[in-house]
Design an enzyme around this catalytic site. Structure first.
Site, PDB file in Angstrom:
ATOM      1  CB  CYS A  97      -0.921   0.000   1.205  1.00  0.00           C
ATOM      2  SG  CYS A  97      -1.979   1.463   1.234  1.00  0.00           S
ATOM      3  N   GLY A 264      -0.765   4.466  -4.414  1.00  0.00           N
ATOM      4  CA  GLY A 264       0.692   4.336  -4.519  1.00  0.00           C
ATOM      5  C   GLY A 264       1.147   3.069  -5.220  1.00  0.00           C
TER       6      GLY A 264
END
Length: 344
Positions: A97, A264
């Protein structure tokens, strides 16, 4: 008046709340029992099999919401890691993440997980389930700022794959890995615009693609079978060729959860895909914009590498994270909803 905890059963769960580009991150700092396992990946399995009730307590209502995201700090077996982390959401546990790594970089420096911060940047090594990720946190006069991180090897898994999508017919998608696997498709294929269309319509299209790819494309990862699953679908504006102008996307992951940030790990996978197709060069930075909030990350491929038989790149992603609060959550014994619930 300083608030006091009411009478309750069990340990209080203490958290620090942040957001990165609008995407929440609930960092769990105290109250969790020991997460057993020889490594971060095995701890992920243990948490899923033995501690999942606590994920629901913190991610679900009434303490969280359908799109809440969490990070549990754990010990790492990697000597150079400053911390290990498990990621959690409405469905279970991710392997990577990026928005969380950006937030955890600031958190690690501010909460003294890095003993000797340095200016102008402090390096924070974060052991994610997908591998070691190196974050670099702006640091000056005791204050933290923007964060950039270097990804694990990212690669295009398959391009121009045709899948039968319920309600939409045959759809051509790309599948790419940036610490997690994503399917990519231009939103215009569904008559949608990632910046202007209703979120519900974008979610429906992306969810249909995810189901199709999961059932029709077999994924594998050279490092571990635990990494070989489709995390979600990212709808894009179709602007994959390099441009100085931002390119927008929206990520729908887990159980139809919508990322408020540009994502991301999604940016990582998208950069790897664009590099694979010859649409960008090494160190050619692009701006990626969230179709949900307009928030932005930058991303660029900085180094060629490999991952098993895949030609891969290391991707640098940069963004900003901010604190929103600190909380201590409890469970009262006669609360019938204490274990959490979701409205779909």
């Amino acid at each position: 008046m300083e608030p006091q905890l009411p009478p309750h059963e069990g340990a209080a769960l203490s958290v620090v709340d942040m957001h990165t580009g609008g995407e929440p991150l609930r960092i769990i700092v105290a109250g969790y029992p020991e997460v057993k396992g020889d490594g971060v990946l095995s701890k992920r399995r243990y948490a899923r099999e033995h501690l999942d009730h606590l994920r629901k307590v913190l991610m679900y209502e009434p303490r969280g919401h359908y799109d809440m995201y969490g990070a549990l700090i754990v010990d790492s077996e990697v000597p150079e890691a400053h911390l290990g982390v498990l990621f959690m959401h409405n469905e279970g546990y991710s392997t990577m993440c990026g928005h969380a790594v950006i937030a955890l970089g600031r958190f690690a420096v501010d909460y003294k997980l890095v003993k000797e911060p340095r200016s102008p940047e402090t390096q924070v090594n974060i052991h994610c389930p997908c591998g070691l990720v190196k974050a670099f946190v702006e640091y000056s006069a005791g204050r933290t700022g923007a964060v950039r991180f270097l990804s694990v090897p990212a690669f295009a898994f398959a391009t121009d794959v045709t899948v039968a999508v319920e309600g939409f017919g045959e759809v051509t998608v790309d599948v790419s890995y940036g610490g997690a696997f994503y399917a990519f498709v231009d939103a215009q294929r569904f008559g949608l615009d990632v910046n202007r269309s209703r979120t519900r319509d974008l979610v429906d299209a992306a969810t249909a693609v995810t189901r199709a790819v999961k059932s029709q494309v077999k994924l594998h990862h050279p490092v571990s079978d635990d990494l070989a699953f489709l995390y979600g679908t990212i709808l894009t504006d179709g602007r994959d060729a390099f441009s100085p102008e931002p390119t927008a996307n929206i990520c729908v992951f887990a159980e139809a959860q919508v990322d408020r940030s540009p994502t991301g790990s999604g940016v990582t996978a998208r950069v790897a895909l664009q590099y694979h197709k010859g649409l960008i060069k090494l160190n050619q930075s692009r701006t990626f914009q969230s179709g949900a909030t307009g928030s932005q990350f930058t991303g660029k491929a900085v180094e060629e590498t490999s991952c098993g038989d895949f030609r891969a790149v290391v991707v640098e992603v940069a963004g900003r994270a901010f604190y929103t609060g600190v909380s201590r959550f409890v469970q009262e014994p006669d609360d019938e909803l204490t274990h959490g619930f979701l409205l779909k």
